[in-house]
Design an enzyme around this catalytic site. Structure first.
Site, short mmCIF file in Angstrom:
data_model
loop_
_atom_site.label_atom_id
_atom_site.label_comp_id
_atom_site.label_asym_id
_atom_site.label_seq_id
_atom_site.Cartn_x
_atom_site.Cartn_y
_atom_site.Cartn_z
N LYS A 63 0.73 23.01 10.00
CA LYS A 63 -0.62 22.75 10.54
C LYS A 63 -0.56 22.75 12.07
CE LYS A 63 -1.78 19.34 7.19
NZ LYS A 63 -0.77 19.65 6.26
N GLU B 35 -0.62 21.41 -5.05
CA GLU B 35 -0.55 19.98 -4.73
C GLU B 35 -1.91 19.31 -4.86
OE1 GLU B 35 -1.08 18.49 -0.95
OE2 GLU B 35 -0.67 20.37 0.09
#
Ligand code: PSU
Ligand code: MN
Length: 304
Positions: free
Chosen positions: A160, A26
């Site tokens: 995360k 990405e």
């Protein structure tokens, strides 16, 4: 076979023609996830790690309206230096392309582009998920719903740790997304190896992970898989040390009234500052580690 709006780099085109293993990467991590110049160094190092592992990297972004699969070094540098680049999720991809804009793709948008290009494996740092305080803010990353519908295996170091991990797991379960911890029972927590939560599933080899993706496709079940790969022990930051730092960054984000796309980049930047840069070193190490595992999965898939 390739839609006309997709620009495939020569290296990626050749890999597709010969059936060589491909790994999608990405670009939001470059533009919104890491500071210059470490972002460019990391983007290059991740591509090198994929090549060293016997696969071909395909970094994905929208450049002046074109959806690019495979970026040359000049494009990587443009993205790494840019300050006004859009952050593109599923909602934004077509609008950015129609407007001739330049934008970095998040996990969700990168999965869409990878699938269009016939790439089934993707390495990133950590996916987006359910934010803390989501009961009030409703902030749930579109990455989770993308995993439920687009058939790409995403290798991340878990979600995360700035997120509400139990709620993130619940949404992934509801959406039918396999969350597969690699080589351990515990769900990894991005900068730390352990979250204290059991991962729903566990696998110990790249070949098994590739087989599971193929079996899901044969069963006709839409969607991908999340592979949660723990950060190497030498690079981790213990969760206890990070906890107060994450809480402080979150309360600053709340006080500033941040919403939407701005939240994750703000939190990552504040944690970078509050750890004197240590969080960035860990982030780089875990992305490289994920690139290696994704490459092994792509190579295994090719051999099956
Ligand atoms: N992994 C990283 N750093 C990042 C990201 C992933 O190590 O910055 C990006 C990915 O592009 C992911 C995005 O899709 O963060 C999540 O943004 P949001 O929470 O706004 O959905
Ligand atoms: Mn969000």
């Amino acid at each position: 076979m390739t839609p006309e709006f997709l620009t495939v780099s020569p290296e990626v085109a050749e890999a597709r023609a010969t059936g060589a293993p491909l790994v999608a990467l990405e670009s939001t991590i470059i533009t919104h996830g890491m500071p210059w110049p470490r972002n460019l160094e990391t983007a290059r190092a991740v591509e090198a790690a994929v090549r060293a592992a016997g696969a071909v990297p395909a970094t994905i972004a929208v450049m002046e309206g074109g959806l690019h699969v495979g970026l040359d070094d000049a494009a990587l540098e443009v993205l790494a230096q840019a300050t006004d680049v859009m952050k593109l999720s599923r909602a934004d991809l077509a609008v950015a392309m129609a407007g001739g804009r330049t934008g970095a793709t998040t996990v969700a948008a990168t999965m869409i582009a990878a699938h269009l290009a016939g790439i089934g494996v993707f390495a990133t740092g950590g996916i987006g998920g359910v934010h803390r305080g989501a009961a009030e803010s409703f902030d749930i990353s579109a990455d989770l719903m993308e995993l439920a519908q687009t058939p790409v295996t995403v290798v991340a170091a878990g979600a995360k740790a700035i997120l509400d991990l139990p709620k993130t797991l619940e949404v992934l379960e509801t959406q039918g997304v396999p969350v597969i911890a690699y080589g351990q029972d515990d769900l990894p927590a991005f900068w730390s190896r352990r979250s204290g939560l059991s991962a729903p599933l566990r696998m110990d080899s790249a070949a098994e992970i590739a087989q599971a993706a193929a079996m899901r496709a044969r069963l006709g079940i839409p969607g991908g898989q999340l592979v949660a790969n723990p950060i190497p022990a030498a690079d981790e930051i213990p969760a206890e040390r990070l906890a107060p730092i994450i809480a402080r960054a979150q309360s600053e984000a709340d006080a500033a009234g941040l919403t939407g796309k701005a939240v994750t980049p703000f939190l990552l930047q504040r944690i970078f500052e509050l750890t004197d840069g240590q969080s960035l070193e860990a982030n780089i190490a875990l992305v490289l580690n994920n690139a290696r595992l994704a490459s092994a999965i792509a190579c295994a898939a090719r051999g099956q």
